[in-house]
Design an enzyme around this catalytic site. Structure first.
Site, mmCIF file in Angstrom:
data_model
loop_
_atom_site.group_PDB
_atom_site.id
_atom_site.type_symbol
_atom_site.label_atom_id
_atom_site.label_comp_id
_atom_site.label_asym_id
_atom_site.label_seq_id
_atom_site.Cartn_x
_atom_site.Cartn_y
_atom_site.Cartn_z
ATOM 1 N N ALA A 86 0.826 -1.203 0.000
ATOM 2 C CA ALA A 86 0.000 0.000 0.000
ATOM 3 C C ALA A 86 0.865 1.260 0.000
ATOM 4 O O ALA A 86 1.963 1.276 0.553
ATOM 5 C CB ALA A 86 -0.918 0.010 1.215
ATOM 6 N N GLY A 131 0.844 -5.641 0.651
ATOM 7 C CA GLY A 131 -0.090 -5.809 -0.458
ATOM 8 C C GLY A 131 0.559 -6.320 -1.721
ATOM 9 O O GLY A 131 -0.102 -6.962 -2.548
ATOM 10 N N GLU A 134 0.567 -9.930 -1.313
ATOM 11 C CA GLU A 134 -0.816 -10.397 -1.425
ATOM 12 C C GLU A 134 -1.273 -10.466 -2.879
ATOM 13 O O GLU A 134 -2.046 -11.363 -3.249
ATOM 14 C CB GLU A 134 -1.734 -9.491 -0.609
ATOM 15 N N GLU A 154 2.401 -6.007 7.911
ATOM 16 C CA GLU A 154 1.349 -5.049 8.286
ATOM 17 C C GLU A 154 1.232 -4.803 9.786
ATOM 18 O O GLU A 154 0.959 -3.675 10.213
ATOM 19 C CB GLU A 154 -0.007 -5.521 7.731
#
Length: 280
Positions: A86, A131, A134, A154
């Site tokens: 992110a 992310g 992910e 995170e």
């Protein structure tokens, strides 16, 4: 460059003759029946901003609707990173209301990759964190080179993996190993990641894209109807008991048993020739 609505074609697995850009940060290149979905925000190491997330979701929607795409390869244009997750610089300016408004946009990007109906391969080098990892986990297969560094950090910034990491990582490495990796927020070098099953194929530095495209080309030689049905059975059967899983498999089999691809596949086998898949 092709206009956004143009049909795209290519020459071989390593060369693209056309591309379609989605916003500023996402580009799709066609290599015959393989689509390369490239993250293209090099100035930010492909950090996923709101704009980039929206573009990624749009690209995935277009790919999902394209019957000519048999395999998607997720790549990066940055030399030292796949995706660092992110965009925390953007989020630093967010109010709580801004963050809540962004959430469905971000989710649409990750689920867009996860729900692509055809097989997907991630080509990972350099940093694939948060992310970014992910996005790779959302693919069916992960090819990584020896420069790859992976992790879900995170909790070190006060949140949790929110792009599917808490659900996808245990499916790869088991609940206890996933818990250790998420709770510790530690980063893994490529060799350990391969040993633990976080990646499926480890290749020499700089070879992730080429090897992922080559793998995708081999997969794309098979029936597009069969590939999508096989992926559906694999995904829907995860977590079910054997009896329920076999029902999922049977439903997928019935969806292809009377298809044009099945008829062509059997005919080509008996005639000792390469199939010409109708894709239906």
């Amino acid at each position: 460059m092709a206009e956004q609505g143009d049909e795209l074609r290519s020459g071989d697995e390593g060369r693209s003759e056309g591309e379609r850009r989605f916003g500023e940060f996402v580009v799709v290149r066609r290599h015959e029946h393989v689509a390369e979905l490239a993250l293209d925000r090099p100035k930010a190491m492909n950090a996923v901003s709101t704009e980039m997330a929206r573009s990624l979701a749009g690209a995935c929607a277009a790919l999902a609707a394209d019957p000519g795409v048999r395999v998607v390869v997720l790549t990066s244009t940055h030399e030292r990173a796949f995706c660092v997750g992110a965009d925390l610089k953007e989020r630093n300016s967010f109010t709580d209301a801004d963050l809540m408004r962004q959430r469905p946009v971000a989710r649409a990007a990750y689920t867009g990759v996860l729900e692509l109906p055809m097989p997907t391969v991630a080509a990972v080098h350099g940093f694939a964190l948060g992310g970014g990892f992910e996005l790779a986990l959302s693919c069916d297969l992960i090819v990584a080179d020896r420069t790859a560094v992976l992790g879900l950090p995170e909790v070190s910034v006060g949140v949790i993996p929110g792009g599917g990491g808490t659900q996808l990582l245990p499916r790869r490495v088991g609940a206890a190993r996933a818990a250790e990796l998420i709770f510790s927020a530690r980063r893994l070098e490529a060799a350990e990641a391969r040993e633990l099953g976080l990646v499926d194929e480890l290749v020499d530095a700089g070879r992730d894209r080429a090897e992922a495209l080559a793998l995708a080309a081999r997969v794309a030689a098979n029936s597009p109807v069969g590939l999508r049905a096989a992926k559906r059975a694999l995904r829907l059967g995860q977590g079910l008991d054997l009896r329920a899983g076999l029902e999922v498999e049977d439903a997928a089999w019935r969806s292809v048993a009377f298809s044009g691809d099945r008829a062509e596949g059997v005919a080509a086998f008996n005639e000792k020739r390469k199939p010409q898949w109708p894709g239906q």
